[in-house]
Write a protein that holds these residues in place. Sequence first.
Motif, short mmCIF file in Angstrom:
data_model
loop_
_atom_site.label_atom_id
_atom_site.label_comp_id
_atom_site.label_asym_id
_atom_site.label_seq_id
_atom_site.Cartn_x
_atom_site.Cartn_y
_atom_site.Cartn_z
N GLN A 142 12.52 126.34 -23.14
CA GLN A 142 11.99 126.02 -24.47
C GLN A 142 11.70 124.53 -24.64
O GLN A 142 11.11 124.12 -25.64
CB GLN A 142 12.98 126.48 -25.54
N SER A 143 12.11 123.71 -23.68
CA SER A 143 11.94 122.26 -23.77
C SER A 143 10.47 121.86 -23.62
O SER A 143 9.69 122.53 -22.94
CB SER A 143 12.78 121.56 -22.70
N LYS A 144 10.12 120.74 -24.23
CA LYS A 144 8.77 120.19 -24.10
C LYS A 144 8.69 119.11 -23.02
O LYS A 144 7.61 118.61 -22.73
CB LYS A 144 8.32 119.62 -25.45
N LYS A 145 9.85 118.78 -22.43
CA LYS A 145 9.89 117.77 -21.38
C LYS A 145 9.56 118.40 -20.04
O LYS A 145 10.18 119.39 -19.64
CB LYS A 145 11.28 117.11 -21.32
N GLN A 146 8.61 117.81 -19.32
CA GLN A 146 8.18 118.38 -18.05
C GLN A 146 9.30 118.40 -17.02
O GLN A 146 9.43 119.36 -16.25
CB GLN A 146 6.98 117.59 -17.50
N ARG A 185 11.28 121.47 -17.71
CA ARG A 185 10.54 122.70 -17.42
C ARG A 185 10.42 122.94 -15.91
O ARG A 185 10.31 124.09 -15.47
CB ARG A 185 9.15 122.66 -18.07
#
Length: 594
Positions: free
Chosen positions: A568-572, A575
């Motif tokens: 759910q994270s927006k940090k690459q 992910r």
Amino acid sequence: MSLTVVVNCGSWMNKLITKMFRMSFTNLVKQPKEVITQFMNSFDTVLTDCDGVLWLEEEPIEGSAEVINTLKELGKRVFFVTNNSCKIRDDFVKKAKKMNFKCEKDDIISTAVGPEGLSQELELVGIKSIGVGPDVMQTSFKNTLEEFKADPDIGAVVVGYDEHFSYVKMFKAATYLSNPNVLFVGTNSDEQYPNRYDYIVPGTGTILIAVKTAAQREPFIVGKPEAYIADFIKNEYGMDPKRTLMIGDRCNTDILLGTRCGFQTMLVLSGITTFKEATQRKQSKKQEEKDLVPDVYLEKLGDLLLPIHPSKRKQAKNECQNVVKVRRALFEPIDHEETQKFLEQELSKQSVNESEKWEFDFVNERPLKTKGRYEWTVVNSSSAPDLEKPRKKIEEVYDTSTLYPQTLSTPKVDGEFEKKEENSAVESMIVDGTPPKDSNKKQSLITGKSLYVKMFKAATYLSNPNVLFVGTNSDEQYPNRYDYIVPGTGTILIAVKTAAQREPFIVGKPESYIADFIKNEYGVDPKRTLMIGDRCNTDILLGTRCGFQTMLVLSGITTFKEVTQWKQSKKQEERDLVPDVYLEKLGDLLPYLN
């Protein structure tokens, strides 16, 4: 009508001086006498660090006591603010007075005491503690796991300086911290401690970061430069920040504390931070780096004595004849004459200390006349136990496969114990934290040595830039069937890295070295390759970097909750840790293979 204007020139000048020096890294003693005088008038309160500023271990730094005492004579309020005291405050006062510092108990602000001192301080407020002293593996780590019984009454893990820090202690601390109701407190985050040998002595921060990495929890730090001690100082003593001077040898604790509190700051170069490091930070465009730049600096605090009290300069020199000036340079020629004098002084001092400790005159072989804890009795030599055993020649080697020293036994040589010289040709330092396997053989060096000693040696060797720094992997924990937290190689690696202030070359997952090796050596088709693992930040990340398909099994380290958060994270970078598929355990795949 006449108009009279009254100008407070002193106040105006003090503000001008303060503004002029603000975070400028100016050499104070090279300023005009009038400027130095105004600077001295710009503060009423002094907060000074101790190790590396006032003394190194048990020896005062030349002129430091005279400067501190003169500041007090000039009406300045002086506090000793330390992150590194292995004594309770009463013992600290004795140490300071022994080196001619005018010091009282109320002058000391100490957030970090050694294990014995910490235990005593806790006992004074009715808190019981365990863990003081050595705690090492007596046989094997397997037996340690089987025999360990967690104490249900443990409510906090407090990490301070501990020369007996061991793998077993780290395992126990991390296991207790797996309970979220157990507090995690660190006394300070100092990476190194200044010393007079030019060795790298790991600070509390190296121990703290090892436990933090194993436990995967953030500690509450009470020491410099954190908010707790900053708020305590301002609220408890009601000092005016603008008229307070912080003196220290370390930019990332002492100077940063001063910056955060709005104090004036002075760096002395007799401890940890170097001139080169401070200059680089001054030139940096990053605010977090610029916050570490002091207002002024000195080579040593004693350099301030002549400008503020010229008549005491000669007196200071006479009183400082016992100050050790020889410093061993590990990778440069040694002054043998100075070293001989130094050793004679140290041996003499050690002899006195041992006599006081055991209440026995070892030179003349008779008990001291003072009455104390010990009662010495003369016995016949034939009835005394045979304590002296033949000793074998043992050579300690930092092997390429384990941090635990391998012992190489050879026939007895004149009953002497020998080991490699510190300047021997160590070409690489390879750190691997695999616990030692079960063995019926006696491990004469393993059980008696703490991990702290090994960190000290590793970091000291790594102070030579020609020594390679290699880590086998960065795993924080090892899976086990006891639901304990077993620290992985990464905990040891990050501790050595923190002490040595160097980046290691890591050969294990998920680094590019092993990724390139797999693809080049075996010629695998990345698109037709499946990487299976229990740890997302090594196994799955390796697969992602190599372009493999990835499968996570939840029978090891990474949990379902962690993977869901990363998905759910927006940090690459988070992910990249998400696997393609997962199983509770690899065995769940068996029916489909059949």
